[in-house]
Scaffold this motif. Sequence first.
Motif, PDB file in Angstrom:
ATOM      1  N   GLU A  27     -11.719 -11.085  -6.008  1.00  0.00           N
ATOM      2  CA  GLU A  27     -13.038 -11.305  -5.397  1.00  0.00           C
ATOM      3  C   GLU A  27     -12.820 -11.731  -3.968  1.00  0.00           C
ATOM      4  O   GLU A  27     -11.823 -12.377  -3.637  1.00  0.00           O
ATOM      5  CB  GLU A  27     -13.866 -12.333  -6.172  1.00  0.00           C
ATOM      6  N   ALA A  28     -13.748 -11.337  -3.126  1.00  0.00           N
ATOM      7  CA  ALA A  28     -13.653 -11.681  -1.713  1.00  0.00           C
ATOM      8  C   ALA A  28     -13.732 -13.200  -1.567  1.00  0.00           C
ATOM      9  O   ALA A  28     -14.473 -13.872  -2.274  1.00  0.00           O
ATOM     10  CB  ALA A  28     -14.773 -11.003  -0.932  1.00  0.00           C
ATOM     11  N   SER A  29     -12.945 -13.745  -0.638  1.00  0.00           N
ATOM     12  CA  SER A  29     -13.007 -15.179  -0.375  1.00  0.00           C
ATOM     13  C   SER A  29     -14.402 -15.535   0.116  1.00  0.00           C
ATOM     14  O   SER A  29     -15.004 -14.784   0.884  1.00  0.00           O
ATOM     15  CB  SER A  29     -12.004 -15.554   0.709  1.00  0.00           C
ATOM     16  N   GLY A  30     -14.876 -16.659  -0.329  1.00  0.00           N
ATOM     17  CA  GLY A  30     -16.194 -17.108   0.126  1.00  0.00           C
ATOM     18  C   GLY A  30     -17.324 -16.677  -0.779  1.00  0.00           C
ATOM     19  O   GLY A  30     -18.444 -17.144  -0.621  1.00  0.00           O
ATOM     20  N   ASP A  40       2.426  -1.957  -8.309  1.00  0.00           N
ATOM     21  CA  ASP A  40       3.585  -2.533  -8.998  1.00  0.00           C
ATOM     22  C   ASP A  40       3.741  -4.003  -8.653  1.00  0.00           C
ATOM     23  O   ASP A  40       3.829  -4.850  -9.525  1.00  0.00           O
ATOM     24  CB  ASP A  40       4.854  -1.768  -8.612  1.00  0.00           C
ATOM     25  N   THR A  41       3.752  -4.309  -7.346  1.00  0.00           N
ATOM     26  CA  THR A  41       4.086  -5.654  -6.878  1.00  0.00           C
ATOM     27  C   THR A  41       2.899  -6.283  -6.161  1.00  0.00           C
ATOM     28  O   THR A  41       2.229  -5.612  -5.371  1.00  0.00           O
ATOM     29  CB  THR A  41       5.285  -5.573  -5.904  1.00  0.00           C
ATOM     30  N   ILE A  42       2.660  -7.543  -6.444  1.00  0.00           N
ATOM     31  CA  ILE A  42       1.649  -8.319  -5.727  1.00  0.00           C
ATOM     32  C   ILE A  42       2.314  -9.609  -5.274  1.00  0.00           C
ATOM     33  O   ILE A  42       2.945 -10.292  -6.083  1.00  0.00           O
ATOM     34  CB  ILE A  42       0.440  -8.633  -6.623  1.00  0.00           C
ATOM     35  N   GLU A  43       2.190  -9.898  -3.991  1.00  0.00           N
ATOM     36  CA  GLU A  43       2.810 -11.121  -3.457  1.00  0.00           C
ATOM     37  C   GLU A  43       1.842 -11.826  -2.535  1.00  0.00           C
ATOM     38  O   GLU A  43       1.126 -11.175  -1.771  1.00  0.00           O
ATOM     39  CB  GLU A  43       4.074 -10.774  -2.649  1.00  0.00           C
ATOM     40  N   PRO A  44       1.826 -13.157  -2.573  1.00  0.00           N
ATOM     41  CA  PRO A  44       0.975 -13.894  -1.636  1.00  0.00           C
ATOM     42  C   PRO A  44       1.526 -13.765  -0.217  1.00  0.00           C
ATOM     43  O   PRO A  44       2.739 -13.763  -0.005  1.00  0.00           O
ATOM     44  CB  PRO A  44       1.058 -15.335  -2.133  1.00  0.00           C
ATOM     45  N   GLU A  45       0.605 -13.664   0.727  1.00  0.00           N
ATOM     46  CA  GLU A  45       1.000 -13.594   2.146  1.00  0.00           C
ATOM     47  C   GLU A  45       0.401 -14.750   2.918  1.00  0.00           C
ATOM     48  O   GLU A  45       0.289 -14.691   4.128  1.00  0.00           O
ATOM     49  CB  GLU A  45       0.485 -12.287   2.767  1.00  0.00           C
ATOM     50  N   GLY A  46      -0.038 -15.753   2.214  1.00  0.00           N
ATOM     51  CA  GLY A  46      -0.699 -16.881   2.846  1.00  0.00           C
ATOM     52  C   GLY A  46      -1.879 -17.249   1.977  1.00  0.00           C
ATOM     53  O   GLY A  46      -1.997 -16.791   0.854  1.00  0.00           O
ATOM     54  N   GLN A  58       1.552   0.410   0.648  1.00  0.00           N
ATOM     55  CA  GLN A  58       1.238  -1.016   0.732  1.00  0.00           C
ATOM     56  C   GLN A  58      -0.167  -1.225   1.258  1.00  0.00           C
ATOM     57  O   GLN A  58      -0.686  -0.419   2.034  1.00  0.00           O
ATOM     58  CB  GLN A  58       2.209  -1.722   1.678  1.00  0.00           C
ATOM     59  N   LYS A  59      -0.755  -2.332   0.847  1.00  0.00           N
ATOM     60  CA  LYS A  59      -2.060  -2.721   1.363  1.00  0.00           C
ATOM     61  C   LYS A  59      -2.136  -4.245   1.336  1.00  0.00           C
ATOM     62  O   LYS A  59      -1.692  -4.871   0.381  1.00  0.00           O
ATOM     63  CB  LYS A  59      -3.152  -2.113   0.482  1.00  0.00           C
ATOM     64  N   SER A  60      -2.659  -4.827   2.409  1.00  0.00           N
ATOM     65  CA  SER A  60      -2.886  -6.272   2.417  1.00  0.00           C
ATOM     66  C   SER A  60      -4.374  -6.538   2.300  1.00  0.00           C
ATOM     67  O   SER A  60      -5.179  -5.875   2.963  1.00  0.00           O
ATOM     68  CB  SER A  60      -2.364  -6.889   3.719  1.00  0.00           C
ATOM     69  N   ILE A  61      -4.716  -7.473   1.463  1.00  0.00           N
ATOM     70  CA  ILE A  61      -6.128  -7.787   1.252  1.00  0.00           C
ATOM     71  C   ILE A  61      -6.324  -9.297   1.321  1.00  0.00           C
ATOM     72  O   ILE A  61      -5.391 -10.077   1.122  1.00  0.00           O
ATOM     73  CB  ILE A  61      -6.642  -7.274  -0.104  1.00  0.00           C
ATOM     74  N   ARG A  62      -7.554  -9.673   1.613  1.00  0.00           N
ATOM     75  CA  ARG A  62      -7.906 -11.083   1.678  1.00  0.00           C
ATOM     76  C   ARG A  62      -8.907 -11.366   0.564  1.00  0.00           C
ATOM     77  O   ARG A  62      -9.977 -10.747   0.512  1.00  0.00           O
ATOM     78  CB  ARG A  62      -8.524 -11.406   3.039  1.00  0.00           C
ATOM     79  N   GLY A  63      -8.545 -12.247  -0.334  1.00  0.00           N
ATOM     80  CA  GLY A  63      -9.443 -12.567  -1.439  1.00  0.00           C
ATOM     81  C   GLY A  63      -8.724 -13.423  -2.461  1.00  0.00           C
ATOM     82  O   GLY A  63      -7.608 -13.884  -2.218  1.00  0.00           O
ATOM     83  N   ARG A  64      -9.393 -13.646  -3.555  1.00  0.00           N
ATOM     84  CA  ARG A  64      -8.823 -14.470  -4.618  1.00  0.00           C
ATOM     85  C   ARG A  64      -8.641 -13.631  -5.879  1.00  0.00           C
ATOM     86  O   ARG A  64      -9.440 -12.728  -6.145  1.00  0.00           O
ATOM     87  CB  ARG A  64      -9.768 -15.639  -4.950  1.00  0.00           C
ATOM     88  N   ASP A  69      -5.070 -17.054   0.280  1.00  0.00           N
ATOM     89  CA  ASP A  69      -6.057 -16.020  -0.054  1.00  0.00           C
ATOM     90  C   ASP A  69      -5.735 -14.672   0.580  1.00  0.00           C
ATOM     91  O   ASP A  69      -6.642 -13.890   0.873  1.00  0.00           O
ATOM     92  CB  ASP A  69      -7.472 -16.438   0.352  1.00  0.00           C
ATOM     93  N   GLU A  70      -4.468 -14.404   0.817  1.00  0.00           N
ATOM     94  CA  GLU A  70      -4.102 -13.086   1.307  1.00  0.00           C
ATOM     95  C   GLU A  70      -2.960 -12.560   0.425  1.00  0.00           C
ATOM     96  O   GLU A  70      -2.061 -13.320   0.058  1.00  0.00           O
ATOM     97  CB  GLU A  70      -3.675 -13.142   2.777  1.00  0.00           C
ATOM     98  N   TRP A  71      -3.054 -11.292   0.091  1.00  0.00           N
ATOM     99  CA  TRP A  71      -2.116 -10.712  -0.870  1.00  0.00           C
ATOM    100  C   TRP A  71      -1.630  -9.368  -0.372  1.00  0.00           C
ATOM    101  O   TRP A  71      -2.395  -8.602   0.193  1.00  0.00           O
ATOM    102  CB  TRP A  71      -2.811 -10.514  -2.230  1.00  0.00           C
ATOM    103  N   ARG A  72      -0.370  -9.101  -0.611  1.00  0.00           N
ATOM    104  CA  ARG A  72       0.183  -7.790  -0.307  1.00  0.00           C
ATOM    105  C   ARG A  72       0.367  -7.037  -1.622  1.00  0.00           C
ATOM    106  O   ARG A  72       1.004  -7.535  -2.552  1.00  0.00           O
ATOM    107  CB  ARG A  72       1.538  -7.920   0.410  1.00  0.00           C
ATOM    108  N   LEU A  73      -0.234  -5.864  -1.690  1.00  0.00           N
ATOM    109  CA  LEU A  73      -0.102  -5.003  -2.871  1.00  0.00           C
ATOM    110  C   LEU A  73       0.861  -3.872  -2.518  1.00  0.00           C
ATOM    111  O   LEU A  73       0.733  -3.258  -1.457  1.00  0.00           O
ATOM    112  CB  LEU A  73      -1.460  -4.396  -3.241  1.00  0.00           C
ATOM    113  N   VAL A  74       1.800  -3.612  -3.394  1.00  0.00           N
ATOM    114  CA  VAL A  74       2.742  -2.523  -3.189  1.00  0.00           C
ATOM    115  C   VAL A  74       2.675  -1.600  -4.401  1.00  0.00           C
ATOM    116  O   VAL A  74       2.809  -2.052  -5.544  1.00  0.00           O
ATOM    117  CB  VAL A  74       4.189  -3.035  -3.002  1.00  0.00           C
ATOM    118  N   GLY A  75       2.437  -0.336  -4.134  1.00  0.00           N
ATOM    119  CA  GLY A  75       2.310   0.629  -5.215  1.00  0.00           C
ATOM    120  C   GLY A  75       3.651   1.146  -5.692  1.00  0.00           C
ATOM    121  O   GLY A  75       4.694   0.898  -5.068  1.00  0.00           O
ATOM    122  N   ILE A  76       3.613   1.865  -6.776  1.00  0.00           N
ATOM    123  CA  ILE A  76       4.867   2.351  -7.358  1.00  0.00           C
ATOM    124  C   ILE A  76       5.563   3.365  -6.459  1.00  0.00           C
ATOM    125  O   ILE A  76       6.752   3.622  -6.616  1.00  0.00           O
ATOM    126  CB  ILE A  76       4.637   2.972  -8.765  1.00  0.00           C
TER     127      ILE A  76
END
Lengths: 65, 65
Positions: B61-64, B22-28, B41-47, B30-37
């Motif tokens: 995609e993975a950073s780098g 449902d929700t995607i927010e930047p955490e810094g 929650q899951k935090s991932i590093r990428g673009r 190239d880091e994102w917090r995904l929140v499901g309905i």
Amino acid sequence: MCEANAYWIREGGEDLIMEAVDTIEPEGSDEWRLVGIFGDQKSIRGRIKGMRLVDHKILFEASGD
Amino acid sequence: MCEANAYWIREGGEDLIMEAVDTIEPEGSDEWRLVGIFGDQKSIRGRIKGMRLVDHKILFEASGD
């Protein structure tokens, strides 16, 4: 249909950038191309501040804010 | 409901990161917090590589890469 509306986050509220966005793609650093469900396009410069898909909202903030 | 599924773009295909986001927010950078309905929650590093909302897809995609 699960398109969303894109908004600028401004002090005190949100300004509509584009309605009924289907596709969002990066076009470089802090630049995004928005494509609507009818094929209309807009390029904007800013950062993604958040998405709330169930609310059909994609929020951007201007770079440098 | 207009949640989407998040995928990693990998050579030759896509790997599911999380369903029903449902929700995607930047955490810094190239880091994102995904929140499901359901609040998962899951935090991932990428673009963000692209979103196709009508197809319920958010592509990272993975950073780098």
